[in-house]
Design a protein around this motif. Structure first.
Motif, PDB file in Angstrom:
ATOM      1  N   THR A  79      32.655   6.043 -27.925  1.00 39.26           N
ATOM      2  CA  THR A  79      32.447   7.127 -28.366  1.00 39.26           C
ATOM      3  C   THR A  79      32.347   8.851 -27.138  1.00 39.26           C
ATOM      4  OG1 THR A  79      32.131   6.341 -29.898  1.00 39.26           O
ATOM      5  CG2 THR A  79      31.099   8.608 -30.036  1.00 39.26           C
ATOM      6  N   SER A  80      33.154   9.697 -27.241  1.00 44.57           N
ATOM      7  CA  SER A  80      32.223  10.749 -26.466  1.00 44.57           C
ATOM      8  C   SER A  80      32.322  11.991 -27.290  1.00 44.57           C
ATOM      9  CB  SER A  80      33.677  11.589 -25.554  1.00 44.57           C
ATOM     10  OG  SER A  80      33.730  10.452 -24.325  1.00 44.57           O
TER      11      SER A  80
ATOM     12  N   ASN B 122      30.273  11.292 -22.901  1.00 40.62           N
ATOM     13  CA  ASN B 122      30.037  10.167 -22.929  1.00 40.62           C
ATOM     14  C   ASN B 122      28.770   9.855 -22.820  1.00 40.62           C
ATOM     15  OD1 ASN B 122      30.565   9.483 -20.508  1.00 40.62           O
ATOM     16  ND2 ASN B 122      32.335   7.972 -21.255  1.00 40.62           N
TER      17      ASN B 122
END
Length: 78
Positions: free
Chosen positions: A25-26, A73
């Motif tokens: 996930t960023s 991130n």
């Protein structure tokens, strides 16, 4: 703060930017030059975007300005 960034230059309102990445996930942020400078100075700042667990995403410039695209991130991101 460590992040990847792209200087998008002067961009008109409604310009769209597609961001594609691999991995975790960023946080993907679209910031004007004033907000990006505040981010670098570790001051309060605002951005367009958010945290995404999927790719690609598209962000749209809400108004004419000088824009930066930031991808981070780190779990410690604001």
């Amino acid at each position: 703060m460590r992040h990847l960034y792209w200087d998008l230059g002067e961009t008109g309102a409604a310009a769209c930017f597609e961001v594609d990445w691999r991995g975790s996930t960023s946080r993907v942020c679209l910031m004007d030059s004033d907000e990006y400078q505040a981010c670098l100075d570790e001051d309060a700042y605002q951005y367009h975007g958010g945290f995404y667990g999927y790719s690609p995403i598209t962000l749209q410039a809400p108004y004419d300005d000088y824009w930066y695209l930031i991808v981070d991130n780190s779990p410690l991101s604001r």
